[in-house]
Write a protein that holds these residues in place. Sequence first.
Motif, PDB file in Angstrom:
ATOM      1  N   TYR A   1       5.996   1.490  -5.674  1.00 49.37           N
ATOM      2  CA  TYR A   1       6.668   0.449  -4.453  1.00 49.37           C
ATOM      3  C   TYR A   1       6.785  -0.443  -5.542  1.00 49.37           C
ATOM      4  O   TYR A   1       7.323  -1.357  -4.837  1.00 49.37           O
ATOM      5  CB  TYR A   1       4.823   0.279  -4.150  1.00 49.37           C
ATOM      6  N   TYR A   2       6.466  -1.051  -6.805  1.00 43.37           N
ATOM      7  CA  TYR A   2       6.884  -2.217  -6.763  1.00 43.37           C
ATOM      8  C   TYR A   2       8.488  -1.764  -7.804  1.00 43.37           C
ATOM      9  O   TYR A   2       8.835  -2.643  -7.626  1.00 43.37           O
ATOM     10  CB  TYR A   2       6.273  -2.124  -8.347  1.00 43.37           C
TER      11      TYR A   2
ATOM     12  N   LYS B   1      10.901   8.666  -4.983  1.00 43.11           N
ATOM     13  CA  LYS B   1       9.424   8.201  -5.010  1.00 43.11           C
ATOM     14  C   LYS B   1      10.699   6.560  -4.434  1.00 43.11           C
ATOM     15  O   LYS B   1      10.080   5.709  -3.433  1.00 43.11           O
ATOM     16  CB  LYS B   1       8.712   8.332  -5.808  1.00 43.11           C
TER      17      LYS B   1
ATOM     18  N   LYS C   1      11.779   2.478   4.002  1.00 39.48           N
ATOM     19  CA  LYS C   1      10.253   1.497   4.394  1.00 39.48           C
ATOM     20  C   LYS C   1      10.804   0.032   4.211  1.00 39.48           C
ATOM     21  O   LYS C   1      10.722  -0.816   5.410  1.00 39.48           O
ATOM     22  CB  LYS C   1       8.867   1.535   3.850  1.00 39.48           C
TER      23      LYS C   1
ATOM     24  N   HIS D   1       0.672  -4.041  -4.712  1.00 34.58           N
ATOM     25  CA  HIS D   1      -0.160  -2.257  -3.526  1.00 34.58           C
ATOM     26  C   HIS D   1      -1.795  -2.229  -3.435  1.00 34.58           C
ATOM     27  O   HIS D   1      -2.223  -3.032  -3.994  1.00 34.58           O
ATOM     28  CB  HIS D   1       0.208  -1.017  -4.524  1.00 34.58           C
TER      29      HIS D   1
ATOM     30  N   GLU E   1      10.504   4.336  -1.035  1.00 35.31           N
ATOM     31  CA  GLU E   1       8.955   2.905  -0.111  1.00 35.31           C
ATOM     32  C   GLU E   1      10.716   1.732  -0.507  1.00 35.31           C
ATOM     33  O   GLU E   1      10.264   1.029   0.285  1.00 35.31           O
ATOM     34  CB  GLU E   1       8.716   2.440  -2.182  1.00 35.31           C
TER      35      GLU E   1
ATOM     36  N   GLN F   1      10.293  -2.521  -4.322  1.00 32.81           N
ATOM     37  CA  GLN F   1      11.211  -3.855  -3.881  1.00 32.81           C
ATOM     38  C   GLN F   1      11.990  -4.658  -4.926  1.00 32.81           C
ATOM     39  O   GLN F   1      12.421  -5.638  -4.347  1.00 32.81           O
ATOM     40  CB  GLN F   1       9.160  -5.199  -4.515  1.00 32.81           C
TER      41      GLN F   1
ATOM     42  N   ASP G   1       2.927   6.414  -7.803  1.00 34.19           N
ATOM     43  CA  ASP G   1       3.597   5.893  -5.898  1.00 34.19           C
ATOM     44  C   ASP G   1       3.742   4.577  -6.294  1.00 34.19           C
ATOM     45  O   ASP G   1       3.858   3.609  -5.374  1.00 34.19           O
ATOM     46  CB  ASP G   1       2.175   6.628  -5.316  1.00 34.19           C
TER      47      ASP G   1
END
Lengths: 291, 291
Positions: free
Chosen positions: B211-212, B244, B251, B163, B248, B215, B207
């Motif tokens: 994100y992780y 959250k 996206k 990130h 992510e 992924q 956040d």
Amino acid sequence: MTEKLLGSIEAGGTKFVCGVGTDNLDIIEKVSFPTTTPEETMPLVFEFFKKYNLKAIGIGSFGPIDIQKESATYGHITSTPKIAWQNYDFVGAMKKKFDLPIAFTTDVNAAAYGEYVAGCGKDLSSCVYYTIGTGVGAGAIQDGRFIEGFSHPEMGHMIVRRHSDDQFKGCCPFHDDCLEGMAAGPAIEKRAGKKGQELSEEEPIWDIEAYYIAQAAYNTTLILSPDVIIFGGGVMKQRHMLAKVHQEFEKLINGYVKTPPLKEYIVIPELDDDPGTIGCLALAKKEIEFS
Amino acid sequence: MTEKLLGSIEAGGTKFVCGVGTDNLDIIEKVSFPTTTPEETMPLVFEFFKKYNLKAIGIGSFGPIDIQKESATYGHITSTPKIAWQNYDFVGAMKKKFDLPIAFTTDVNAAAYGEYVAGCGKDLSSCVYYTIGTGVGAGAIQDGRFIEGFSHPEMGHMIVRRHSDDQFKGCCPFHDDCLEGMAAGPAIEKRAGKKGQELSEEEPIWDIEAYYIAQAAYNTTLILSPDVIIFGGGVMKQRHMLAKVHQEFEKLINGYVKTPPLKEYIVIPELDDDPGTIGCLALAKKEIEFS
């Protein structure tokens, strides 16, 4: 009466390879046509197969495709960037001309299946096959079944970590710098200004390329733990690449997982250019058993 | 004579949870002991099960473990950093005390199996279960079989992209900043100076964490294409995390793959703290059929 034959269609993004073969997966004839539009390409396919007495056909198609048998659009090519082929009812069109059992999967699944039944995966229980060419795709098999769920895998778009010497933005229209965006043929060409096959083995770009391919092997190892990982496609015809991929893989895994010896674990295809055709023949044969 | 029962051992890195239950997967009793050494922990396990009339036992163990039935070290915990348990013959020790069918898999596979037979994966053909806690691990199932090959998956160590706001080095002893090194509980604690459950929902670290985890969901989608991805473990008890992760994930995937609706596709466990126990009971029951 002569023995009925198996038909094979490898529908790739640039060309269609059609073939016929026997139950022993011996290829009797193989031809190819450019992939233009269904209106142009498909009549050539129909014409080719009409010459033979077939009992089943196996199709390995570029995608994304709909492989859910209960779906209304089963057998269609779906959201491909190739506009002429969007929503094309591939299996439906074949069934109209040939009232036969028809197997339908992705081009990379078919190639994976070929290597699984007759190549590097022959005596193993699982394998993953990657093609690194115009795009990057992969198919995975465990105990004779494709790894799949709501759809087929799209491993070419996995996340990779950028090489510290690589400033290339990436050229995947969806994700910029995913595996395909960084490691497919066009990414090499855009960085170097010429095609991969014109670059010397000493170019540093091959180290960068190996780093990305090794990440694919690494994530595949951690997520699927297959018996063998096969890397085919145009880029892997650079035969110096495999040793570089082994080196980068070893650095990444750092002893955490004890894989089979790398020379047996991360390999190139045994069937050269035929894994797709042989896979389609084998899938056609299997389709008869299940229909 | 009373109905014979199924036994369950969730052998985690911090505690052993032992249970007994019925063929309907109803848990009758469940106890836990700290995971110290085999000499201390295992007698408590034996003692617990001795009270019951059992017909099979399912074990889900921390790893790495040897799951190859033909291997000389089948049933052992292998190269774990927990020195006291290295090369411990877990199945052998159980077999000596209980002459019963014994199923043996990883702790995360067992939890995945629990959710598959009785939770979020109940009516689906495949599922992946992640635990995000002291470590990160995952198990995957397709058509009732675990995804595996030369060994079991180790998805917790997949490559993640850093990130842009995250300077944390990562704390995986093998790979520094792999998924586990960046997203497990200890990584949160090392960044923030306190445990995740003491941090407010507004902290920007969530956040980064999402994100992780997104992924992990993204790579899982592209490589396995499962029907559902379940995120359990301590970190996911932060109930604001799931939304959250959905954001992510959207996206990252950027419309490339049409997954099932995210609220049904990326979820938290339905069985709360019991997926492991229920999975072990179900595996014990299955082991009887195959033995």
